[in-house]
Scaffold this motif. Structure first.
Motif, PDB file in Angstrom:
ATOM      1  N   THR A  65      69.889  31.101  28.105  1.00 33.59           N
ATOM      2  CA  THR A  65      70.512  30.101  27.073  1.00 33.59           C
ATOM      3  C   THR A  65      69.552  29.285  26.323  1.00 33.59           C
ATOM      4  O   THR A  65      68.714  28.449  26.911  1.00 33.59           O
ATOM      5  CB  THR A  65      71.303  29.388  27.846  1.00 33.59           C
ATOM      6  N   GLU A  66      69.349  29.739  24.966  1.00 31.30           N
ATOM      7  CA  GLU A  66      68.396  28.988  24.096  1.00 31.30           C
ATOM      8  C   GLU A  66      68.737  27.736  23.833  1.00 31.30           C
ATOM      9  O   GLU A  66      69.953  27.167  24.133  1.00 31.30           O
ATOM     10  CB  GLU A  66      68.349  30.016  22.969  1.00 31.30           C
ATOM     11  N   SER A  67      67.730  27.088  23.383  1.00 24.53           N
ATOM     12  CA  SER A  67      68.043  25.471  22.947  1.00 24.53           C
ATOM     13  C   SER A  67      68.886  25.541  21.861  1.00 24.53           C
ATOM     14  O   SER A  67      68.693  26.455  21.054  1.00 24.53           O
ATOM     15  CB  SER A  67      66.709  24.802  22.653  1.00 24.53           C
ATOM     16  N   PRO A  68      69.459  24.327  21.513  1.00 21.52           N
ATOM     17  CA  PRO A  68      70.567  24.252  20.104  1.00 21.52           C
ATOM     18  C   PRO A  68      69.528  24.398  19.092  1.00 21.52           C
ATOM     19  O   PRO A  68      68.566  23.938  19.062  1.00 21.52           O
ATOM     20  CB  PRO A  68      70.895  22.810  20.501  1.00 21.52           C
ATOM     21  N   THR A  69      70.350  25.141  17.997  1.00 21.72           N
ATOM     22  CA  THR A  69      69.443  25.258  16.775  1.00 21.72           C
ATOM     23  C   THR A  69      69.151  23.994  16.145  1.00 21.72           C
ATOM     24  O   THR A  69      67.987  24.135  15.687  1.00 21.72           O
ATOM     25  CB  THR A  69      70.825  26.091  15.821  1.00 21.72           C
ATOM     26  N   ASN A  70      69.676  22.886  16.595  1.00 21.51           N
ATOM     27  CA  ASN A  70      69.036  21.586  15.883  1.00 21.51           C
ATOM     28  C   ASN A  70      67.791  21.052  16.496  1.00 21.51           C
ATOM     29  O   ASN A  70      67.523  19.912  16.227  1.00 21.51           O
ATOM     30  CB  ASN A  70      70.165  20.442  15.788  1.00 21.51           C
ATOM     31  N   ARG A  71      67.691  21.610  17.898  1.00 19.18           N
ATOM     32  CA  ARG A  71      66.407  21.416  18.592  1.00 19.18           C
ATOM     33  C   ARG A  71      65.280  22.226  18.328  1.00 19.18           C
ATOM     34  O   ARG A  71      64.366  22.192  19.039  1.00 19.18           O
ATOM     35  CB  ARG A  71      67.066  20.930  19.948  1.00 19.18           C
ATOM     36  N   ASP A  72      65.418  23.133  17.376  1.00 23.01           N
ATOM     37  CA  ASP A  72      64.218  23.940  17.131  1.00 23.01           C
ATOM     38  C   ASP A  72      63.687  24.857  18.341  1.00 23.01           C
ATOM     39  O   ASP A  72      62.835  24.738  18.766  1.00 23.01           O
ATOM     40  CB  ASP A  72      63.202  23.225  16.455  1.00 23.01           C
ATOM     41  N   PRO A  73      64.820  25.667  18.822  1.00 16.65           N
ATOM     42  CA  PRO A  73      64.491  26.561  19.991  1.00 16.65           C
ATOM     43  C   PRO A  73      63.081  27.284  19.816  1.00 16.65           C
ATOM     44  O   PRO A  73      62.282  27.474  20.879  1.00 16.65           O
ATOM     45  CB  PRO A  73      65.589  27.383  20.116  1.00 16.65           C
ATOM     46  N   LYS A  74      62.449  27.662  18.612  1.00 18.53           N
ATOM     47  CA  LYS A  74      61.293  28.441  18.495  1.00 18.53           C
ATOM     48  C   LYS A  74      60.104  27.369  19.125  1.00 18.53           C
ATOM     49  O   LYS A  74      59.059  27.785  19.481  1.00 18.53           O
ATOM     50  CB  LYS A  74      61.133  28.658  17.218  1.00 18.53           C
ATOM     51  N   SER A  75      60.203  26.259  18.951  1.00 14.20           N
ATOM     52  CA  SER A  75      59.360  25.379  19.375  1.00 14.20           C
ATOM     53  C   SER A  75      59.524  24.741  20.889  1.00 14.20           C
ATOM     54  O   SER A  75      58.346  24.119  21.268  1.00 14.20           O
ATOM     55  CB  SER A  75      59.237  24.099  18.612  1.00 14.20           C
ATOM     56  N   ARG A  76      60.166  25.084  21.697  1.00 11.68           N
ATOM     57  CA  ARG A  76      60.645  25.045  22.793  1.00 11.68           C
ATOM     58  C   ARG A  76      60.016  25.596  23.984  1.00 11.68           C
ATOM     59  O   ARG A  76      60.120  27.146  23.443  1.00 11.68           O
ATOM     60  CB  ARG A  76      62.186  24.726  23.044  1.00 11.68           C
ATOM     61  N   PRO A  77      59.647  25.375  25.018  1.00 11.67           N
ATOM     62  CA  PRO A  77      58.993  26.132  26.042  1.00 11.67           C
ATOM     63  C   PRO A  77      60.067  27.110  26.597  1.00 11.67           C
ATOM     64  O   PRO A  77      61.124  26.842  26.408  1.00 11.67           O
ATOM     65  CB  PRO A  77      58.269  25.232  27.198  1.00 11.67           C
TER      66      PRO A  77
END
Length: 459
Positions: A65-77
């Protein structure tokens, strides 16, 4: 066509086809929509199988389950979550009851959003491990009767290596492992394998930064001492049973206790009565089985604590439409999906007496190690964890102090050289389900590598 042009075309085609392969694999695993999910799901989900042993046909089921789109999943660990047992499902507990974004309503058919989901801070990867847990399976039936710590760690590592090939966008991303209960064995053992196989690699695919465990089985000797002391000091057992437990159990193995120790534990269970040992001040669920085989069943529901959520998970994950949406049960297993495996729990093999040597190795390596504990758990209680940590003989950087959430004490913390210990007041065995907000704050502090706030005004 010249040779150089020919080789360029071949090379280019290879790159394109290789890229298409993993994109196709990801697309196959992408979850379009889960039955009963709310309309406001704003994050991508993937689930499916990764083969970890071709010869025996062992395949492990995962749910990302990736991070929400408004929390920039690409930048999240990326954070891998493991539940223990041994033999219990990270989908049942970690995802559906604790830290995942979607939890199950009491009808066993619909889902609701968890406001304190950890995917707001990290992309979450849940793994059902070892084979035989949940949807994970093996084509070699003897695997279910010969599982143990070592193979579980090796299979989990093989899973990660293969999973990163399917999701190369996560290669080199900051990577953490977290878990609870018997994952107190799984997490440090897997962490050790990753660390040792990353040695000498300049830019490792698995960019491992550290691990965090809660109410974790750590060291049998100290776990026994601390557990029996907790039972006695909280008025759960008699003086005579306390002395009997000290005599017959200390120095043994928690997974393979002696006959005399089992007798003493049976007496202790009888004296404790019909309580929830994983959360001693909350009501038990009427349908629950004996506490010897239960591994964390009591999630936090909206507005009130519901001790029967395991029932909702069992209903939901056995629905054929749910399994189809999750790309699960593709081999049509002969047994229903369960929160914990009946077989694995009774046939567990190797189980080292202590994880403390691994802690020492990984602390010396400079990895980020945090341990947390809910203080109303009597299965792996806070006293057991404190005895185990004390046995590490670490220097203290910041002595025991209260940390706050909205002006109230959220728990206590002590910072050692190389390790941070955090307690969460009023939380049971599964900290995120009893105290979801405080668990969220805990993860945020861990990922930011900041101590728990001493300020009364912390949020």
């Amino acid at each position: 066509m010249g040779n150089s042009s020919f080789f360029f075309v071949v090379f280019f085609s290879f790159i394109v086809l290789g890229t298409c392969d993993f994109l196709l694999d990801q697309q196959k695993d992408k979850i379009d929509e889960l039955p009963g999910q709310p309309p406001n799901v704003d994050f991508n989900q993937y689930s499916g199988y990764v083969t970890v042993n071709q010869q025996s046909g062992r395949s492990l089921f995962y749910w990302l389950t990736e991070s929400p789109t408004n929390r920039d999943p690409k930048s999240r660990p990326l954070l891998l979550w493991l539940n223990g047992g041994p033999g219990c499902s990270s989908v049942a507990y970690g995802a559906a009851e604790e830290i995942g974004p979607l939890h199950i309503n009491s009808d066993g058919k619909t889902l609701y959003m968890n406001p304190y989901s950890w995917n707001k801070l990290a992309n979450l990867l849940f793994l059902e491990s070892p084979a035989g847990v949940g949807y994970s399976y093996s084509n070699t039936s003897s695997d279910l009767y010969t599982a143990g710590d070592a193979r579980t760690a090796e299979d989990s590592y093989a899973f990660l290596i293969n999973w990163f090939e399917r999701f190369p966008q996560y290669k080199h991303r900051d990577f953490y492992i977290a878990g609870e209960s018997y994952a107190g064995h799984y997490v440090p053992q897997l962490s050790q394998i990753i660390y040792e196989r990353n040695k000498g690699v300049k830019n490792p695919v698995i960019n491992f930064k550290g691990f965090m465990v809660g109410n974790a089985v750590t060291d049998d000797y100290n776990d026994y001492i601390g557990t029996f002391e907790y039972w006695w000091t909280h008025g759960l057992i008699s003086d005579s049973t306390y002395k009997s437990l000290q005599t017959t159990c200390e120095g043994g193995s928690s997974e393979h206790p002696s006959i005399d120790c089992i007798r003493a534990l049976t007496t202790a269970e009888s004296e404790q009565g019909n309580i929830d040992p994983y959360s001693i001040y909350t009501k038990p669920c009427n349908f629950s089985s004996s506490f010897k085989n239960r591994r964390g069943h009591y999630p936090w529901m909206r507005g009130a604590y519901d001790p029967c959520t395991e029932k909702y998970s069992t209903e939901y994950f056995n629905v054929p439409e749910v399994q189809k949406a999750l790309h699960a049960n593709i081999t049509k297993l002969s047994y229903p999906w369960k929160t914990c495996s009946d077989i694995l729990g009774g046939y567990w093999g190797d189980s080292p007496l202590s994880m403390l040597p691994i802690y020492k190795e990984l602390i010396a390596a400079g990895l980020r190690v945090w341990v947390f504990s809910g203080d109303t758990d009597s299965v792996v209680p806070i006293t057991a964890t404190r005895y185990s940590l004390d046995a590490l003989n670490l220097s203290t950087i910041a002595n025991w102090y209260p940390w706050y959430d909205n002006g109230k004490v959220g728990g206590w913390s002590q910072i050692y050289e190389g390790l941070t210990f955090v307690t969460v007041t009023g939380a049971g065995h599964e900290v995120p389900l009893h105290r979801p907000r405080q668990a969220f704050i805990l993860l945020r502090s861990y990922l930011e590598n900041k101590p728990m706030q001493r300020s009364l005004n912390s949020i």
